[in-house]
Design a protein around this motif. Structure first.
Motif, PDB file in Angstrom:
ATOM      1  N   ALA A 191       1.115  -0.646  -0.025  1.00  0.00           N
ATOM      2  CA  ALA A 191      -0.051  -0.347   0.016  1.00  0.00           C
ATOM      3  C   ALA A 191       0.890   1.513   0.193  1.00  0.00           C
ATOM      4  O   ALA A 191       0.489   2.452  -0.814  1.00  0.00           O
ATOM      5  N   PHE A 192       1.841   1.145   0.340  1.00  0.00           N
ATOM      6  CA  PHE A 192       2.866   2.174   0.650  1.00  0.00           C
ATOM      7  C   PHE A 192       3.449   2.787  -0.044  1.00  0.00           C
ATOM      8  O   PHE A 192       3.328   3.742  -0.993  1.00  0.00           O
ATOM      9  N   MET A 193       3.919   1.372  -1.239  1.00  0.00           N
ATOM     10  CA  MET A 193       4.806   1.623  -2.496  1.00  0.00           C
ATOM     11  C   MET A 193       3.408   2.134  -3.305  1.00  0.00           C
ATOM     12  O   MET A 193       4.228   2.983  -4.505  1.00  0.00           O
ATOM     13  N   VAL A 194       2.469   1.719  -3.502  1.00  0.00           N
ATOM     14  CA  VAL A 194       1.985   1.912  -4.488  1.00  0.00           C
ATOM     15  C   VAL A 194       1.546   3.394  -4.153  1.00  0.00           C
ATOM     16  O   VAL A 194       1.572   4.604  -4.919  1.00  0.00           O
ATOM     17  N   ALA A 195       0.863   4.005  -2.782  1.00  0.00           N
ATOM     18  CA  ALA A 195       0.532   5.465  -2.251  1.00  0.00           C
ATOM     19  C   ALA A 195       1.870   6.067  -3.253  1.00  0.00           C
ATOM     20  O   ALA A 195       1.341   7.557  -3.250  1.00  0.00           O
ATOM     21  N   VAL A 196       2.748   5.766  -3.025  1.00  0.00           N
ATOM     22  CA  VAL A 196       4.420   6.479  -3.346  1.00  0.00           C
ATOM     23  C   VAL A 196       4.241   6.936  -4.739  1.00  0.00           C
ATOM     24  O   VAL A 196       4.446   8.277  -4.998  1.00  0.00           O
ATOM     25  N   GLY A 197       3.992   5.594  -5.427  1.00  0.00           N
ATOM     26  CA  GLY A 197       4.364   5.708  -6.554  1.00  0.00           C
ATOM     27  C   GLY A 197       3.205   7.072  -7.321  1.00  0.00           C
ATOM     28  O   GLY A 197       3.140   7.212  -8.543  1.00  0.00           O
TER      29      GLY A 197
END
Length: 91
Positions: A24-30
């Motif tokens: 979830a964090f990686m998608v949000a940052v992306g």
């Protein structure tokens, strides 16, 4: 109570929470760093949140259907066992 159910280990539960949080964090940052307008980023974020929500709902529904099938089978087994006991008593 079903004796065949094995609870998940603490390590597995921690791993699943960590995996979900990291993804979830990686998608949000992306999405945050995409070179797009804010409204497009909002649309993507809304779609991602709805996708996660529907995955949780689908998973719960599939598990509930599986559990209810097991309950129906146990009820049917109990009925059959009772019938067999009555037949054996009558003989």
């Amino acid at each position: 109570m079903n004796q065949n159910v094995q609870p998940h280990s603490g390590a597995w539960v921690t791993f699943t929470y960590a995996s979900f949080s990291a993804s979830a964090f990686m998608v949000a940052v992306g999405v945050f760093f995409l070179p797009l307008d804010l409204w497009i980023k909002g649309y993507l974020a809304m779609g991602i949140v709805m996708l996660v929500q529907t995955c949780v709902t689908l998973t719960k529904t599939v598990r509930d259907m599986h559990e209810s099938g097991k309950l129906v089978n146990r009820i049917e087994d109990a009925k059959a066992e009772r019938l067999l006991m009555e037949v054996s008593k009558a003989a």
